[in-house]
Enzyme design. Structure first.
Site, short mmCIF file in Angstrom:
data_model
loop_
_atom_site.label_atom_id
_atom_site.label_comp_id
_atom_site.label_asym_id
_atom_site.label_seq_id
_atom_site.Cartn_x
_atom_site.Cartn_y
_atom_site.Cartn_z
N GLU A 87 0.84 -1.21 0.00
CA GLU A 87 0.00 0.00 0.00
C GLU A 87 0.87 1.26 0.00
O GLU A 87 1.85 1.34 0.75
CB GLU A 87 -0.89 0.00 1.26
CG GLU A 87 -1.80 1.20 1.36
CD GLU A 87 -2.61 1.22 2.66
OE1 GLU A 87 -2.26 0.51 3.62
OE2 GLU A 87 -3.61 1.97 2.69
N LYS A 129 -9.41 2.61 -2.17
CA LYS A 129 -9.60 2.00 -0.84
C LYS A 129 -11.01 2.31 -0.32
O LYS A 129 -11.38 3.48 -0.19
CB LYS A 129 -8.53 2.57 0.09
CG LYS A 129 -8.51 2.04 1.50
CD LYS A 129 -7.23 2.50 2.19
CE LYS A 129 -7.12 2.05 3.62
NZ LYS A 129 -5.80 2.36 4.18
N CYS A 155 -5.76 -2.56 2.13
CA CYS A 155 -5.51 -2.65 3.58
C CYS A 155 -6.74 -2.82 4.47
O CYS A 155 -7.19 -3.92 4.70
CB CYS A 155 -4.67 -1.47 4.04
SG CYS A 155 -3.97 -1.80 5.68
N1 LIG Z 1 -3.32 1.21 6.16
C1 LIG Z 1 -4.35 0.80 6.88
O1 LIG Z 1 -5.48 0.85 6.46
N2 LIG Z 1 -4.05 0.35 8.10
C2 LIG Z 1 -5.02 0.01 9.03
C3 LIG Z 1 -4.52 -0.94 9.99
C4 LIG Z 1 -5.01 -2.32 9.80
O2 LIG Z 1 -5.96 -2.54 9.10
O3 LIG Z 1 -4.42 -3.21 10.34
#
Ligand SMILES: NC(=O)NCCC(=O)O
Length: 376
Positions: A119, A196, A233
């Site tokens: 990401e 996202k 993510c």
């Molecule tokens: N980049 C992101 O969405 N991180 C969130 C943390 C997670 O989902 O573990």
């Protein structure tokens, strides 16, 4: 919370368990054993010289009478940001381009057909700072920005589909930012982009200062090597997000991530694996590596002291199959390339009851909905 000194769950199990126990533990934690893939010795030499881990695994599918195997090799790349976060923006981006170029070169010698990076791979994960500059300067066009042009060259040179998750600046709509993944065909053409869908608002992971939830739904990209989708993510915590990519026909769903131990490490081995089982497709979980320190202190809104680092990004990238088996993870502390051979014939739905769920969900979102609870 362990940092770089603790290499991986696999390494810990292998070091400490007697062989017979190890076999049983792996059977439960990883499902049917994945075969080790034979990769060229030159690839291992290049990886060692370039200081990154290289692993290869293959999933088996039962032979079918009416379909040939549909074999595809995917490459998952995890890496740390090579330069300090206060280095000029262009230098940081260029260093990351060089790093990824070298790893992709090795992926090509391993026969990878589709490669996916982590990401927001062209930048440090600076969203925790909530500062505008210099971080928004890492954003670029998803159609013809410098990173997309760079990925197009990689795609053409290596005849490889490239999935490139970036911070997007959308010039057509007032220069707003998005957390986006661009899919580039092996011909070098931009196939399209996806955004996202779920934005975390948890402690340091409060990314809504920079961009909002994606507005492109759940696109699936038809490539020469199979149908792919990208669940960026935080979307991995949302079963319906995975489901919609699968309903739209995805056979492989990439999950490029940036996440730290305190928040998600116990969920990491479960979520993508569970999604593969539930949605009869392959899932590819990718996480960045290491620690990133920022020039100015920031707080997390949790009453704790201001700090400059985000926590430890624990790598551990892996691939899971629809039959519940999964590869071991890459390490927690090194850059790495995971090459995995899949037979897409493993993806086939047999028991979905979507119509029933569609009907019940339609009712459940109505303001006057009354949950169906039986009482004495
Ligand atoms: N980049 C992101 O969405 N991180 C969130 C943390 C997670 O989902 O573990």
């Amino acid at each position: 919370m362990a940092g770089a000194e603790w290499e991986s769950l696999e390494q810990c199990l292998e070091k400490n368990l007697p062989l017979a126990d190890l076999r049983e533990v792996k059977r439960i934690l990883y499902g049917k054993e994945t075969r080790e893939l034979h990769l060229p010795s030159g690839a291992f030499e290049a990886a060692s010289k370039g200081d990154f881990e290289l692993r290869g695994y293959g999933f088996e599918a039962a032979e079918e009478q009416q379909r040939r195997p549909r074999i595809v090799r995917v490459g998952l790349v995890q890496n740390r940001t090579p330069l300090p976060t206060d280095t000029p923006v262009v230098k940081q981006v260029t260093a990351l381009h060089r790093r990824i170029e070298a790893i992709t070169e090795v992926a090509a010698t391993c026969g990878v057909n589709i490669i996916c990076f982590q990401e927001a791979w062209t930048m440090p994960f600076a969203f925790c700072t909530r500062e505008r500059l210099p971080w928004t300067e890492f954003a670029e066009s998803a159609e013809d920005g410098p990173t997309i042009r760079f990925c197009q060259e990689l795609a053409r040179k290596h005849d490889m589909v490239v999935v490139s998750p970036i911070l997007e600046r959308d010039a057509e709509h007032g220069d707003v930012l998005w957390n986006t993944a661009v899919v580039i065909s092996n011909s070098g053409a931009v196939l399209g982009k996806t955004r996202k869908n779920h934005i975390p608002r948890v402690g340091d992971f409060n990314e809504s200062t920079y961009y909002m939830e994606g507005n492109l739904g759940h696109p699936v990209f038809q490539t020469q090597f199979g149908r792919i989708a990208v669940n960026i993510c935080y979307g991995r915590h949302h079963p319906l997000n995975w489901l919609m990519y699968s309903i739209n026909g995805a056979e492989i769903i990439f999950n490029p991530s940036a996440t730290v131990g305190a928040l998600s490490e116990s969920l990491w081995p479960i979520e993508a694996r569970n999604a593969a089982i539930a949605n009869h497709c392959f899932t590819c979980a990718i996480n960045r590596v290491g620690e990133e320190r920022f020039p100015n202190e920031f707080t997390s809104g949790d009453g704790k002291k201001a700090h400059r680092d985000f926590g430890y990004f624990y790598g551990s990238s892996y691939v899971a199959a629809p039959d519940g088996s999964r590869t071991p993870g890459l390490s927690r502390n090194r850059d790495g390339l995971l090459v995995t051979e899949l037979d897409l014939n493993l993806c086939r739905q047999m028991t979905g009851r979507y119509k029933m769920y569609a009907r019940e969900l339609t009712e459940a979102v109505k303001p006057n909905y009354s949950p169906n609870i039986m009482k004495e």
